[in-house]
Design an enzyme around this catalytic site. Structure first.
Site, PDB file in Angstrom:
ATOM      1  N   HIS A  15       0.858  -1.183   0.000  1.00 50.05           N
ATOM      2  CA  HIS A  15       0.000   0.000   0.000  1.00 50.05           C
ATOM      3  C   HIS A  15       0.894   1.232   0.000  1.00 50.05           C
ATOM      4  O   HIS A  15       1.749   1.386   0.868  1.00 50.05           O
ATOM      5  CB  HIS A  15      -0.894  -0.012   1.242  1.00 50.05           C
ATOM      6  CG  HIS A  15      -2.039   0.945   1.187  1.00 50.05           C
ATOM      7  ND1 HIS A  15      -1.867   2.310   1.141  1.00 50.05           N
ATOM      8  CD2 HIS A  15      -3.387   0.734   1.168  1.00 50.05           C
ATOM      9  CE1 HIS A  15      -3.047   2.901   1.102  1.00 50.05           C
ATOM     10  NE2 HIS A  15      -3.986   1.969   1.105  1.00 50.05           N
ATOM     11  N   ALA A  16       0.703   2.114  -0.974  1.00 53.83           N
ATOM     12  CA  ALA A  16       1.609   3.258  -1.121  1.00 53.83           C
ATOM     13  C   ALA A  16       1.388   4.341  -0.074  1.00 53.83           C
ATOM     14  O   ALA A  16       2.257   5.183   0.136  1.00 53.83           O
ATOM     15  CB  ALA A  16       1.451   3.857  -2.518  1.00 53.83           C
ATOM     16  N   ASP A  17       0.228   4.317   0.583  1.00 52.71           N
ATOM     17  CA  ASP A  17      -0.063   5.370   1.565  1.00 52.71           C
ATOM     18  C   ASP A  17      -0.818   4.766   2.750  1.00 52.71           C
ATOM     19  O   ASP A  17      -1.976   5.097   2.999  1.00 52.71           O
ATOM     20  CB  ASP A  17      -0.882   6.487   0.909  1.00 52.71           C
ATOM     21  CG  ASP A  17      -1.048   7.701   1.822  1.00 52.71           C
ATOM     22  OD1 ASP A  17      -0.261   7.828   2.781  1.00 52.71           O
ATOM     23  OD2 ASP A  17      -1.958   8.512   1.574  1.00 52.71           O
ATOM     24  N   LEU A  18      -0.137   3.886   3.462  1.00 54.02           N
ATOM     25  CA  LEU A  18      -0.771   3.205   4.588  1.00 54.02           C
ATOM     26  C   LEU A  18      -0.876   4.173   5.770  1.00 54.02           C
ATOM     27  O   LEU A  18       0.113   4.480   6.429  1.00 54.02           O
ATOM     28  CB  LEU A  18       0.045   1.971   4.979  1.00 54.02           C
ATOM     29  CG  LEU A  18      -0.564   1.088   6.071  1.00 54.02           C
ATOM     30  CD1 LEU A  18      -1.922   0.553   5.645  1.00 54.02           C
ATOM     31  CD2 LEU A  18       0.380  -0.068   6.409  1.00 54.02           C
ATOM     32  N   ASN A  63      -6.906   5.213   5.810  1.00 50.83           N
ATOM     33  CA  ASN A  63      -7.114   4.183   4.796  1.00 50.83           C
ATOM     34  C   ASN A  63      -7.343   2.794   5.374  1.00 50.83           C
ATOM     35  O   ASN A  63      -7.265   1.800   4.659  1.00 50.83           O
ATOM     36  CB  ASN A  63      -5.922   4.167   3.834  1.00 50.83           C
ATOM     37  CG  ASN A  63      -5.904   5.387   2.937  1.00 50.83           C
ATOM     38  OD1 ASN A  63      -6.955   5.949   2.627  1.00 50.83           O
ATOM     39  ND2 ASN A  63      -4.723   5.818   2.525  1.00 50.83           N
TER      40      ASN A  63
END
Length: 241
Positions: free
Chosen positions: A166-169, A173
């Site tokens: 996941h690029a933006d954990l 989110n």
């Protein structure tokens, strides 16, 4: 997933025919849903998302927008490098992979890109996860405890074990319902060979998010013992299971 593509002179729509046998351009226009009385705006993400009542059920319509300094001059435009590399097509297909792996993420319904010269804009529609709070909201409401922290750790480990990065954990989110936790917003996410370096970087991003939202503001030691250690403990156990 039954992928179908509709192309026209300005772009293309990619959709799952198993969810909806037909998707047209109006699906990506909030005003079209508003005119039908089927639009409910909800804050979240860059510029917010729209909750829409579609023939496929209640869905989330998200327009891709840039963040940071680049947004001031690029806005919602992205450099065109091919249809399969658009943000929308990439995330749509990653969500299909996530579903095929039995992982709890949003169900992809449809996406599109619209091209103009060297640039494109993009949109994504997913099924709405009903009766959910973000982990950030749970934290603000005092509902984030050791048990929930462990569940979050297990959730992240399941994705990492499958190589889903996941690029933006962050705490916004992670969605929490009465019977399941979900990861959402997989823009720029991808499947990678499992490796400690990126997995730990993901975890540290989540930690920074929780700290930024005030999880450790009152008592750093309590945050470590009651939230972060349980999260990491369950993460490591699930990852090695």
């Amino acid at each position: 997933m039954q992928e179908r593509i509709r192309e026209d002179s300005t772009g293309a729509i990619l959709f799952d025919a198993a969810v909806s046998p037909q998707v047209d351009a109006d699906w990506f226009v909030p005003e079209a849903w508003r005119e039908r009385g089927a639009l409910r705006q909800q804050a979240g993400g860059r510029g917010g998302v729209a909750i829409i009542d579609t023939p496929a059920g209640e869905c989330v319509l998200r327009h891709y927008r840039r963040g940071g300094l680049v947004a001031s001059w690029m806005g919602d435009r992205y450099l065109w490098t091919g249809a399969d590399r658009t943000r929308s097509f990439s995330e749509f297909r990653l969500l299909g992979l996530i579903a095929s792996l039995g992982l709890p993420g949003p169900q992809a319904v449809a996406c599109r890109y619209q091209r103009s010269g060297l640039f494109y804009t993009a949109d994504l529609i997913t099924r709405r996860i009903a009766h959910a709070l973000t982990l950030a909201e749970c934290l603000a409401a005092g509902r984030l405890d050791s048990e929930m922290a462990e569940l979050v750790g297990a959730l992240v480990a399941r994705f990492h074990r499958a190589g889903i990065c996941h690029a933006d954990l962050n705490a916004h989110n992670v969605l929490v319902t009465s019977d399941e936790l979900y990861l959402i917003d997989f823009d720029r996410g991808r499947q990678r060979t499992p490796a400690e370096a990126w997995q730990q970087a993901n975890l540290l991003r989540l930690r920074r998010s929780l700290v930024k939202l005030g999880a450790a503001a009152q008592d750093q030691a309590a945050f470590e013992e009651q939230l972060w250690k349980p999260l990491v403990y369950r993460y490591e156990r699930t990852l090695s299971a």
